[in-house]
Design a protein around this motif. Sequence first.
Motif, PDB file in Angstrom:
ATOM      1  N   LYS A   5       0.859  -1.187   0.000  1.00 54.09           N
ATOM      2  CA  LYS A   5       0.000   0.000   0.000  1.00 54.09           C
ATOM      3  C   LYS A   5       0.889   1.228   0.000  1.00 54.09           C
ATOM      4  CE  LYS A   5      -3.706  -1.821   2.922  1.00 54.09           C
ATOM      5  NZ  LYS A   5      -4.379  -1.600   4.217  1.00 54.09           N
ATOM      6  N   ILE A   6       0.699   2.078  -0.994  1.00 54.74           N
ATOM      7  CA  ILE A   6       1.438   3.336  -1.060  1.00 54.74           C
ATOM      8  C   ILE A   6       0.429   4.466  -0.926  1.00 54.74           C
ATOM      9  CG2 ILE A   6       2.774   4.885  -2.537  1.00 54.74           C
ATOM     10  CD1 ILE A   6       4.234   2.525  -3.618  1.00 54.74           C
ATOM     11  N   LEU A   7       0.678   5.321   0.063  1.00 52.47           N
ATOM     12  CA  LEU A   7      -0.182   6.478   0.283  1.00 52.47           C
ATOM     13  C   LEU A   7       0.475   7.703  -0.332  1.00 52.47           C
ATOM     14  CD1 LEU A   7      -2.530   8.064   1.526  1.00 52.47           C
ATOM     15  CD2 LEU A   7      -1.237   8.120   3.679  1.00 52.47           C
ATOM     16  N   VAL A   8      -0.226   8.353  -1.260  1.00 53.92           N
ATOM     17  CA  VAL A   8       0.260   9.576  -1.887  1.00 53.92           C
ATOM     18  C   VAL A   8      -0.568  10.733  -1.326  1.00 53.92           C
ATOM     19  CG1 VAL A   8       0.700  10.791  -4.047  1.00 53.92           C
ATOM     20  CG2 VAL A   8       0.841   8.289  -3.979  1.00 53.92           C
ATOM     21  N   ILE A   9       0.101  11.590  -0.544  1.00 52.49           N
ATOM     22  CA  ILE A   9      -0.567  12.754   0.051  1.00 52.49           C
ATOM     23  C   ILE A   9      -0.108  13.974  -0.738  1.00 52.49           C
ATOM     24  CG2 ILE A   9      -0.999  14.074   2.154  1.00 52.49           C
ATOM     25  CD1 ILE A   9       0.025  11.629   3.750  1.00 52.49           C
TER      26      ILE A   9
END
Length: 180
Positions: A5-9
């Motif tokens: 899971k990669i979170l891009v903020i």
Amino acid sequence: MASQKILVIDDSRVIRNMVRDMLPKGNFQVLEAKDGVEGINCIRQERPNLIMLDFLLPRMSGWEVFQQIQSQADLQKIPLVLMSGRREEVTEKIPEPFEYFEFIEKPFEQKELIEAIKSAYAKSRLPRAVSAAPQTTAMPAAASGDLEAMNQKIEKMQAEIDLLKKQLAQLLAFVKQKLK
């Protein structure tokens, strides 16, 4: 099923989509947050394997998100890639060398992104001193209010800049089409 899971903020949908498109297909589930508050909530709920964090964000700045991540031992272990179009804004608050996270300057190419992710994973495994949380000084309430007002102005100006860039790109495309 995606293994990571990669979170891009990032407040820019373009950047969030660009990151998604640059990642190898099938290996990643890309989560998105458009501001710092949404990002922190997503970190707590989803426990991503990697966080890509824009430094200038609405509602809660990337700097504030970074401080929250660094203040909690369990979140410090998540590999982090800070993103900004202006390196000096990052180094103003966080002196180089960046020991526990990676930095990538926008705009970036796919190869740079992959290298930054690899580096962030390596840096996240480094042992930390007990007091690794960023040092901050207490800010008077008035200064905090001034800072918030300035952040809102910056957000508004950034939105105007983004709109002007889009309009300029459209104008250039139009001119090129007419010159053919």
